[in-house]
Design an enzyme around this catalytic site. Structure first.
Site, PDB file in Angstrom:
ATOM      1  N   SER A 132      16.274  -2.000   5.199  1.00 41.24           N
ATOM      2  CA  SER A 132      15.829  -3.296   5.700  1.00 41.24           C
ATOM      3  C   SER A 132      17.011  -3.937   6.402  1.00 41.24           C
ATOM      4  CB  SER A 132      15.382  -4.171   4.523  1.00 41.24           C
ATOM      5  OG  SER A 132      15.233  -5.512   4.927  1.00 41.24           O
ATOM      6  N   ARG A 133      16.691  -4.917   7.266  1.00 43.25           N
ATOM      7  CA  ARG A 133      17.788  -5.691   7.867  1.00 43.25           C
ATOM      8  C   ARG A 133      18.477  -6.521   6.788  1.00 43.25           C
ATOM      9  NH1 ARG A 133      14.312  -8.736  12.193  1.00 43.25           N
ATOM     10  NH2 ARG A 133      13.086  -8.901  10.299  1.00 43.25           N
TER      11      ARG A 133
ATOM     12  N   HIS B  30       7.884   0.374  17.559  1.00 42.13           N
ATOM     13  CA  HIS B  30       7.543   1.732  17.120  1.00 42.13           C
ATOM     14  C   HIS B  30       8.167   2.803  18.014  1.00 42.13           C
ATOM     15  CE1 HIS B  30       3.662   0.432  14.728  1.00 42.13           C
ATOM     16  NE2 HIS B  30       4.766  -0.153  14.304  1.00 42.13           N
TER      17      HIS B  30
ATOM     18  N   LEU C 174       7.110  -0.960  11.210  1.00 42.15           N
ATOM     19  CA  LEU C 174       7.771  -2.058  11.928  1.00 42.15           C
ATOM     20  C   LEU C 174       6.758  -2.754  12.837  1.00 42.15           C
ATOM     21  CD1 LEU C 174      11.042  -0.129  12.895  1.00 42.15           C
ATOM     22  CD2 LEU C 174      10.796  -1.914  11.137  1.00 42.15           C
TER      23      LEU C 174
ATOM     24  N   LYS D 206      -0.088   2.532  12.899  1.00 46.07           N
ATOM     25  CA  LYS D 206      -0.817   2.263  14.136  1.00 46.07           C
ATOM     26  C   LYS D 206      -0.392   0.913  14.682  1.00 46.07           C
ATOM     27  CE  LYS D 206      -3.071  -0.774  13.047  1.00 46.07           C
ATOM     28  NZ  LYS D 206      -2.864  -2.117  12.434  1.00 46.07           N
TER      29      LYS D 206
ATOM     30  N   ARG E 139       2.220 -10.471  15.160  1.00 46.63           N
ATOM     31  CA  ARG E 139       0.911 -10.255  15.789  1.00 46.63           C
ATOM     32  C   ARG E 139       0.619 -11.292  16.873  1.00 46.63           C
ATOM     33  NH1 ARG E 139       0.750  -8.738  10.678  1.00 46.63           N
ATOM     34  NH2 ARG E 139      -0.353  -6.839  10.063  1.00 46.63           N
TER      35      ARG E 139
ATOM     36  N   ARG F   9       0.785  -1.241   0.000  1.00 45.71           N
ATOM     37  CA  ARG F   9       0.000   0.000   0.000  1.00 45.71           C
ATOM     38  C   ARG F   9       0.814   1.287   0.000  1.00 45.71           C
ATOM     39  NH1 ARG F   9      -5.357  -0.490   1.110  1.00 45.71           N
ATOM     40  NH2 ARG F   9      -5.308   1.501   0.024  1.00 45.71           N
TER      41      ARG F   9
ATOM     42  N   ASP G 155      -3.639  -4.501  16.926  1.00 44.78           N
ATOM     43  CA  ASP G 155      -3.749  -4.625  15.472  1.00 44.78           C
ATOM     44  C   ASP G 155      -5.068  -4.062  14.945  1.00 44.78           C
ATOM     45  OD1 ASP G 155      -2.329  -5.659  13.143  1.00 44.78           O
ATOM     46  OD2 ASP G 155      -4.086  -6.937  12.885  1.00 44.78           O
TER      47      ASP G 155
END
Ligand SMILES: NC(=O)c1ccc[n+]([C@@H]2O[C@H](COP(=O)([O-])OP(=O)(O)OC[C@H]3O[C@@H](n4cnc5c(N)ncnc54)[C@H](OP(=O)(O)O)[C@@H]3O)[C@@H](O)[C@H]2O)c1
Length: 329
Positions: A43-44, A82, A77, A100, A168, A25, A180
């Site tokens: 990025s890692r 965050h 992330l 969020k 999550r 998105r 979430d």
């Protein structure tokens, strides 16, 4: 896709993490945005970054923050990271659009607001749903006026989460349905009704994280509200408002792109009202750019983030306490 007008001022964006939401998105929306362009994606794994942003890939989040061409960073992330990266981005002088939930504690949101003000930088939580055309003041305010003084509200959101290994489902990374999808319900109900004076929550846990919650809230105005969210349900979302003169049922209160609609009933039969669709991510990016450029005020003020987080803390505590005592009345 139409031509993008890039004649006005544009801000340089950095992205922290080759996240799914960035790929699906944010990055496509940024390509369409009138006032922003991608400078760097960290990025890692440099390979993962290169797959998403061949021209701007870097091998760490620090490299994004060190790039002077990056004005603003987007943080997608895992939730538990965050707070750290918002602080680090502010310390590097960047504006921050953070997915969020902004953070997991109200006190952290308050500290971040103080840091942002001191640094003269914008920090905003990425509740893209607030940018949907259905909530444009010229659309929303006359609609809500039709139902009269608000008496009751109910909001819900659910889907089936079953990916062991996903952040999550990991308490250490800010897992749990409350962070979430519950965050949407609490943000919306506190945005409509303010800070509650009573919160009663119950729910259940799975794999050590909150999985389903049912919440009752009472507001100083007398409005009684309820919210339900779950990682164990169908793909579903709804907002029901009951006013003194009628009812309003929003079909998709958290829609991120397509059209939506609502049933309005003021006593002479329910009437279907349609709202046009749009890409809320592009609208969010453009809005954030306008705020950075001094042409708008944040659609999600940090005070609103702290407000829903205060409620979330109570909900999570009550759900955990009750889940430890199954069967208690
Ligand atoms: N607004 C919305 O509609 C929406 C929708 C979905 C998600 N979100 C939010 O966006 C954020 C990311 O969600 P997502 O679904 O995109 O997650 P995801 O695909 O799992 O991406 C998270 C990214 O974080 C990085 N990361 C750093 N440390 C990590 C760790 N220890 N474990 C896992 N990943 C780590 C990884 O990037 P690298 O490995 O490349 O560094 C990974 O790609 C969440 O805050 C979520 O709430 C918002």
């Amino acid at each position: 896709m139409g031509e993008v007008d890039v004649t006005g001022p544009r801000i340089g964006w950095g992205v922290l993490g080759a996240a799914g939401i960035a790929r699906r998105r944010f990055l496509p929306a940024l390509e369409q945005a009138r006032n922003g362009h991608l400078v760097a994606l960290g990025s890692r794994s440099l390979d993962r970054a290169a797959a998403l942003a061949p021209g701007g890939a870097v091998g760490s989040y620090e490299d994004v923050l060190a790039d002077p061409a990056v004005d603003a960073v987007y943080i997608p992330l895992p939730n538990g990271l965050h707070a750290e990266w918002v602080r680090r981005a502010l310390a590097a002088g960047k504006h921050v659009l953070c997915e969020k939930p902004l953070v997991l504690r109200a006190a952290e949101a308050e500290e971040i607001a103080i840091m942002a003000a001191a640094a003269g930088r914008v920090v905003m939580e990425g509740f893209m749903y607030r940018l949907h055309p259905q909530y444009e003041p010229a659309v929303w305010e006359p609609l809500v006026e039709r139902i009269g003084r608000l008496r009751a509200a109910h909001v819900r959101r659910s889907f089936t989460q079953d990916h062991p290994g996903d952040y999550r489902e990991d308490a250490a990374l800010g897992g749990g349905a409350i962070w979430d999808i519950g965050c949407y319900c609490l943000d919306l109900v506190t945005r409509l009704c303010g800070a509650p004076v009573e919160v009663h929550a119950t729910g259940d846990l799975r794999r050590g994280v909150e999985w389903t919650s049912a919440v009752q809230l009472r507001f100083p105005s007398g409005v009684l509200a309820s919210a339900w969210w779950s990682f164990a349900g169908p793909l579903s979302q709804r907002l029901s408002l009951v006013g003194e003169l009628g009812t309003l049922e929003l079909d998709a209160p958290f829609r991120s792109d397509g059209p939506s609609g609502a049933w309005l009933d003021t006593g002479d039969g329910a009437r279907w009202i349609e709202f046009p669709g749009d890409d809320c991510f592009r609208r969010e990016i453009e809005h954030f750019g306008d705020v950075v450029l001094g042409a708008a005020t944040p659609a999600v003020p940090l005070g609103d983030s702290a407000r829903w987080l205060r409620v979330a803390e109570v909900v999570e505590r009550q759900v955990r306490a009750r889940a430890d005592r199954p069967g208690e009345g």
